[in-house]
Design a protein around this motif. Structure first.
Motif, short mmCIF file in Angstrom:
data_model
loop_
_atom_site.label_atom_id
_atom_site.label_comp_id
_atom_site.label_asym_id
_atom_site.label_seq_id
_atom_site.Cartn_x
_atom_site.Cartn_y
_atom_site.Cartn_z
N SER A 244 0.91 -0.99 0.39
CA SER A 244 -0.15 -0.12 -0.44
C SER A 244 1.14 1.10 0.07
CB SER A 244 -0.60 -0.31 1.44
OG SER A 244 -0.36 0.22 2.46
N LEU A 245 1.77 1.36 0.24
CA LEU A 245 3.31 2.17 1.01
C LEU A 245 3.33 2.30 -0.60
CD1 LEU A 245 5.13 2.00 3.77
CD2 LEU A 245 3.61 3.75 3.17
N SER A 246 3.84 1.63 -1.48
CA SER A 246 4.22 1.27 -3.21
C SER A 246 3.68 2.32 -3.63
CB SER A 246 4.91 0.83 -3.44
OG SER A 246 3.96 -0.22 -3.71
N ASP A 247 2.19 2.53 -3.77
CA ASP A 247 1.19 2.96 -4.87
C ASP A 247 0.65 4.03 -4.46
OD1 ASP A 247 0.37 0.00 -5.39
OD2 ASP A 247 -0.98 -0.62 -3.76
N GLN A 248 1.59 4.67 -3.16
CA GLN A 248 0.89 6.14 -2.33
C GLN A 248 2.26 7.05 -3.81
OE1 GLN A 248 -0.80 7.24 -0.55
NE2 GLN A 248 -1.36 4.85 -0.20
N PRO A 249 1.05 8.40 -3.69
CA PRO A 249 2.25 9.42 -4.51
C PRO A 249 3.41 9.72 -4.16
CG PRO A 249 0.11 10.34 -3.61
CD PRO A 249 0.14 8.98 -3.59
N PRO A 250 4.80 10.38 -4.64
CA PRO A 250 5.70 10.35 -4.13
C PRO A 250 5.24 12.19 -3.27
CG PRO A 250 6.12 9.66 -6.00
CD PRO A 250 4.59 9.80 -5.86
N ALA A 251 5.13 12.21 -3.30
CA ALA A 251 4.05 13.78 -2.42
C ALA A 251 3.50 12.75 -1.14
CB ALA A 251 3.72 14.35 -3.30
N MET A 252 3.31 12.22 -1.33
CA MET A 252 2.41 11.44 0.12
C MET A 252 3.53 11.16 0.93
SD MET A 252 0.11 11.01 2.10
CE MET A 252 -1.66 11.23 1.69
N LEU A 253 4.66 10.60 0.44
CA LEU A 253 5.53 9.45 0.72
C LEU A 253 6.62 11.25 0.94
CD1 LEU A 253 6.01 7.23 -1.76
CD2 LEU A 253 5.56 6.74 -0.02
N ARG A 254 6.71 11.56 0.69
CA ARG A 254 7.67 12.33 1.25
C ARG A 254 7.58 13.86 1.86
NH1 ARG A 254 8.01 14.45 -4.18
NH2 ARG A 254 10.30 13.87 -3.94
N GLY A 255 5.98 13.71 2.16
CA GLY A 255 5.05 14.39 3.39
C GLY A 255 5.67 13.29 4.64
N MET A 256 5.51 12.36 4.01
CA MET A 256 5.32 11.15 5.72
C MET A 256 6.58 10.63 6.03
SD MET A 256 2.68 8.01 4.32
CE MET A 256 3.96 6.97 4.84
N GLY A 257 7.47 11.29 4.76
CA GLY A 257 9.24 11.19 5.35
C GLY A 257 9.40 12.46 6.20
N ILE A 258 8.89 13.44 5.88
CA ILE A 258 8.96 15.02 6.17
C ILE A 258 8.47 15.21 7.87
CG2 ILE A 258 8.50 17.75 6.98
CD1 ILE A 258 9.30 17.10 3.56
N ALA A 259 7.12 14.77 8.20
CA ALA A 259 6.73 14.30 9.51
C ALA A 259 7.66 13.33 9.86
CB ALA A 259 5.17 13.75 9.06
N ALA A 260 7.92 12.17 9.29
CA ALA A 260 8.93 11.37 10.54
C ALA A 260 10.18 11.80 10.91
CB ALA A 260 9.09 10.48 10.12
N MET A 261 10.60 12.87 10.10
CA MET A 261 11.80 13.07 10.76
C MET A 261 11.71 14.71 11.65
SD MET A 261 14.22 13.94 6.40
CE MET A 261 14.60 15.62 7.10
N CYS A 262 10.72 15.33 11.95
CA CYS A 262 10.01 16.51 12.66
C CYS A 262 9.46 15.54 13.74
CB CYS A 262 8.88 17.65 11.86
SG CYS A 262 8.87 18.61 10.53
N VAL A 263 8.73 14.61 14.25
CA VAL A 263 8.96 14.24 15.32
C VAL A 263 9.97 13.32 15.60
CG1 VAL A 263 7.99 11.99 16.09
CG2 VAL A 263 6.27 13.19 14.32
N GLY A 264 11.16 12.87 15.26
CA GLY A 264 12.50 12.33 15.41
C GLY A 264 13.07 13.43 16.01
N VAL A 265 13.04 14.79 15.55
CA VAL A 265 14.02 16.05 15.48
C VAL A 265 13.44 16.45 17.24
CG1 VAL A 265 14.55 18.27 15.38
CG2 VAL A 265 14.80 16.59 13.72
N LEU A 266 11.98 16.50 16.91
CA LEU A 266 11.15 16.58 18.58
C LEU A 266 11.87 15.94 19.45
CD1 LEU A 266 8.88 18.63 19.66
CD2 LEU A 266 8.26 16.91 19.16
N VAL A 267 11.51 14.27 19.45
CA VAL A 267 12.03 13.21 20.25
C VAL A 267 13.46 14.18 20.88
CG1 VAL A 267 12.98 10.93 21.10
CG2 VAL A 267 10.13 12.20 19.75
N VAL A 268 14.31 14.40 19.81
CA VAL A 268 15.81 13.85 20.09
C VAL A 268 16.16 15.61 20.89
CG1 VAL A 268 17.85 14.42 18.96
CG2 VAL A 268 16.92 12.78 18.37
N TRP A 269 15.17 16.22 20.49
CA TRP A 269 15.68 18.00 20.99
C TRP A 269 14.58 17.36 22.40
CZ3 TRP A 269 11.46 21.64 23.14
CH2 TRP A 269 11.77 22.72 23.23
N LEU A 270 13.36 17.20 22.63
CA LEU A 270 13.97 16.85 24.59
C LEU A 270 13.62 16.34 24.93
CD1 LEU A 270 9.86 17.01 23.03
CD2 LEU A 270 10.51 17.99 24.87
#
Length: 68
Positions: A36-62
Protein backbone atom coordinates in the motif's frame (compact mmCIF):
# COMPACT_ATOMS: atom_id res chain seq x y z
CA UNK A 1 32.94 20.67 15.27
CA UNK A 2 33.70 17.48 17.16
CA UNK A 3 31.76 14.35 16.19
CA UNK A 4 31.21 11.80 18.93
CA UNK A 5 31.45 8.71 16.74
CA UNK A 6 30.45 6.39 19.57
CA UNK A 7 27.15 8.20 20.09
CA UNK A 8 26.53 8.44 16.36
CA UNK A 9 27.09 4.72 15.83
CA UNK A 10 24.93 3.86 18.85
CA UNK A 11 22.12 6.02 17.46
CA UNK A 12 22.45 4.38 14.05
CA UNK A 13 22.35 0.91 15.61
CA UNK A 14 19.30 1.86 17.67
CA UNK A 15 17.58 3.13 14.53
CA UNK A 16 18.17 -0.25 12.86
CA UNK A 17 16.74 -2.05 15.90
CA UNK A 18 13.64 0.16 16.02
CA UNK A 19 13.10 -0.09 12.26
CA UNK A 20 13.23 -3.90 12.40
CA UNK A 21 10.63 -4.32 15.16
CA UNK A 22 7.56 -4.30 12.84
CA UNK A 23 9.14 -6.92 10.59
CA UNK A 24 9.80 -9.19 13.56
CA UNK A 25 6.48 -8.72 15.35
CA UNK A 26 4.15 -8.38 12.34
CA UNK A 27 5.95 -10.19 9.51
CA UNK A 28 2.74 -11.43 7.87
CA UNK A 29 1.19 -7.95 7.92
CA UNK A 30 4.19 -6.06 6.53
CA UNK A 31 3.80 -7.22 2.93
CA UNK A 32 0.35 -5.57 2.45
CA UNK A 33 1.52 -2.47 4.31
CA UNK A 34 4.56 -2.11 2.06
CA UNK A 35 2.43 -2.76 -1.01
CA UNK A 36 0.00 0.00 0.00
CA UNK A 37 2.92 2.35 0.62
CA UNK A 38 4.30 1.63 -2.84
CA UNK A 39 0.94 2.69 -4.30
CA UNK A 40 1.12 6.14 -2.67
CA UNK A 41 2.17 9.13 -4.77
CA UNK A 42 5.68 10.50 -4.18
CA UNK A 43 4.31 13.68 -2.61
CA UNK A 44 2.49 11.65 0.06
CA UNK A 45 5.62 9.60 0.82
CA UNK A 46 7.70 12.76 0.98
CA UNK A 47 5.21 14.33 3.39
CA UNK A 48 5.27 11.24 5.58
CA UNK A 49 9.07 11.33 5.57
CA UNK A 50 9.16 15.00 6.54
CA UNK A 51 6.64 14.38 9.33
CA UNK A 52 8.71 11.46 10.64
CA UNK A 53 11.86 13.57 10.52
CA UNK A 54 10.15 16.37 12.46
CA UNK A 55 8.98 13.92 15.12
CA UNK A 56 12.51 12.51 15.35
CA UNK A 57 14.07 15.94 15.73
CA UNK A 58 11.49 16.81 18.39
CA UNK A 59 12.22 13.62 20.34
CA UNK A 60 15.98 14.23 20.19
CA UNK A 61 15.51 17.87 21.21
CA UNK A 62 13.28 16.93 24.14
CA UNK A 63 15.64 14.16 25.27
CA UNK A 64 18.67 16.45 25.11
CA UNK A 65 16.80 19.22 26.93
CA UNK A 66 15.63 16.91 29.73
CA UNK A 67 19.06 15.35 30.24
CA UNK A 68 20.85 18.69 30.63
Amino acid sequence: MHIDWNTLLCALGLAFVIESIPYVLFAERMRPVLRSLSDQPPAMLRGMGIAAMCVGVLVVWLARRMLV
